[in-house]
Design a protein around this motif. Structure first.
Motif, mmCIF file in Angstrom:
data_model
loop_
_atom_site.group_PDB
_atom_site.id
_atom_site.type_symbol
_atom_site.label_atom_id
_atom_site.label_comp_id
_atom_site.label_asym_id
_atom_site.label_seq_id
_atom_site.Cartn_x
_atom_site.Cartn_y
_atom_site.Cartn_z
ATOM 1 N N UNK A 11 3.773 -24.460 6.703
ATOM 2 C CA UNK A 11 3.450 -22.136 6.454
ATOM 3 C C UNK A 11 4.091 -21.350 6.185
ATOM 4 N N UNK A 12 4.113 -20.386 5.303
ATOM 5 C CA UNK A 12 4.994 -19.758 4.878
ATOM 6 C C UNK A 12 4.714 -18.727 5.358
ATOM 7 N N UNK A 13 5.851 -17.355 5.299
ATOM 8 C CA UNK A 13 5.423 -15.858 5.615
ATOM 9 C C UNK A 13 6.011 -15.036 4.136
ATOM 10 N N UNK A 14 5.483 -14.167 3.615
ATOM 11 C CA UNK A 14 5.933 -13.451 2.332
ATOM 12 C C UNK A 14 6.049 -12.668 3.306
ATOM 13 N N UNK A 15 7.781 -12.445 3.074
ATOM 14 C CA UNK A 15 8.903 -11.401 4.403
ATOM 15 C C UNK A 15 8.293 -10.008 2.863
ATOM 16 N N UNK A 16 8.777 -9.206 3.874
ATOM 17 C CA UNK A 16 8.398 -7.544 3.268
ATOM 18 C C UNK A 16 9.385 -7.582 2.099
ATOM 19 N N UNK A 17 9.685 -6.546 1.284
ATOM 20 C CA UNK A 17 10.306 -6.324 0.026
ATOM 21 C C UNK A 17 11.747 -6.489 -0.004
ATOM 22 N N UNK A 18 13.061 -6.984 -0.229
ATOM 23 C CA UNK A 18 14.071 -6.097 0.518
ATOM 24 C C UNK A 18 15.039 -5.221 -1.256
ATOM 25 N N UNK A 19 15.512 -4.952 -0.305
ATOM 26 C CA UNK A 19 16.425 -3.694 -1.227
ATOM 27 C C UNK A 19 16.777 -3.826 -2.490
ATOM 28 N N UNK A 20 17.223 -4.969 -2.647
ATOM 29 C CA UNK A 20 17.370 -5.454 -3.746
ATOM 30 C C UNK A 20 16.104 -6.113 -4.913
ATOM 31 N N UNK A 21 14.977 -5.633 -4.051
ATOM 32 C CA UNK A 21 13.954 -5.826 -5.184
ATOM 33 C C UNK A 21 13.040 -7.402 -5.125
#
Length: 196
Positions: free
Chosen positions: A130-140
């Motif tokens: 199971x995976x979670x697509x984490x929010x976009x970081x500052x580096x994109x």
């Protein structure tokens, strides 16, 4: 035909909801492990594939007594499995054959045979990572976080967001509960052309 497309073999699950952060023993308030929330269902099922496949189909076709040139009924049984020989995770090595019986109707049309099949599948969903697509970081970048139950990948809170340490693999320990709608374990299949 009892399984939806690409769901017979090994799969991974992408979760919709944020994971729960569980404190690691001895880590105080700074070390966590990210886990899927109990009862969460996946947003998307992704086929992982394998290096071995076994498939068999048997079908009995009977012409309709009412419209024999246009209509045909079928009884079928499909058997098969996809798995990865030598894979490190047991969820990828599961080679238990699955048998799904079903009923079908064939319409002979000018563009070809139109098939409507109803496969019966009472198997529990396959376990997988199971995976979670984490929010976009500052580096994109948007990292894919492992949230399988029981994983021990260390996560730290950085600027209010959890970041996991790099990992080699995510355990295939997540198994969603079966989705039982109005038709229960029946899978609908539509196609143009005979099965084989």
């Amino acid at each position: 035909r009892g399984f939806r497309q690409n769901e017979l073999g090994p799969v991974a699950y992408v979760m919709a909801n944020d994971p729960v952060a569980l404190p690691l023993a001895g880590g105080g308030d700074s070390l966590f492990t990210l886990q899927v929330r109990p009862g969460d269902q996946p947003l998307r099922i992704v086929p992982v594939g394998g290096n071995t496949v076994a498939v068999g189909n048997a079908e009995l076709r009977v012409r309709s007594p009412f419209l024999p040139t246009v209509l045909q009924y079928t009884l079928f049984a499909d058997v098969g499995q996809v798995w990865s020989r030598g894979a490190p995770d047991a969820s990828l090595r599961d080679n238990t054959l699955r048998v799904t019986p079903g009923l079908g109707v064939r319409f002979f049309s000018p563009i070809g045979v139109i098939r409507l099949d109803f496969g019966y599948n009472d198997f529990a969903p396959r376990a997988g990572a199971a995976y979670f697509n984490a929010p976009i970081r500052a580096d994109g970048t948007a990292p894919l976080q492992c949230v399988s139950p029981g994983n021990t990948i260390v996560a730290r809170r950085v600027n209010g967001v959890f970041e996991q340490e790099p990992y080699q693999s995510c355990t295939g320990s997540y198994q969603p509960r079966p989705q039982r709608g109005f038709l229960g374990p029946v899978t609908f299949f539509f196609a143009i052309g005979q099965a084989f």
